[in-house]
Motif scaffolding. Structure first.
Motif: not given
Length: 96
Positions: A23, A26-34, A75
């Motif tokens: 998790n 995933l959070q790290s990748n998600d924050s980059d995408e955001l 998000n």
């Protein structure tokens, strides 16, 4: 010793090597995408010479929400993305 040779013992193996929990990855990748999404939104908004407040008014969204989206703090829901794209007069794909 076990009296019954058919009884088997379960064994627990503990791994002590540092492993990032899934998790967190995933959070790290998600924050980059955001952040990327927010940067795209900011770039397009500025290209159209709109302030955050003007975009918020056009999209009928709270100014604080526009700020949080542009800074990658939240998000946004798909409906919010569609609303912002309509307010900017662009295809939603351009925000990604």
């Amino acid at each position: 010793m076990d009296k019954n040779p058919e009884i088997r013992h379960n064994c627990l193996i503990i791994i002590t090597a540092p492993i990032a929990p899934l998790n967190m990855v995933l959070q790290s990748n998600d924050s980059d995408e955001l952040r990327n999404f927010g940067n795209n939104l900011r770039r397009i908004r500025k290209e159209k010479d709109l302030s955050m407040e003007a975009l918020a008014n056009l999209a009928e969204i709270e100014l604080s929400q526009i700020f949080r989206i542009e800074t990658g703090k939240i998000n946004p829901k798909l409906t919010t993305i569609l609303t912002i794209a309509r307010a900017l007069g662009i295809n939603p794909k351009e925000l990604f």
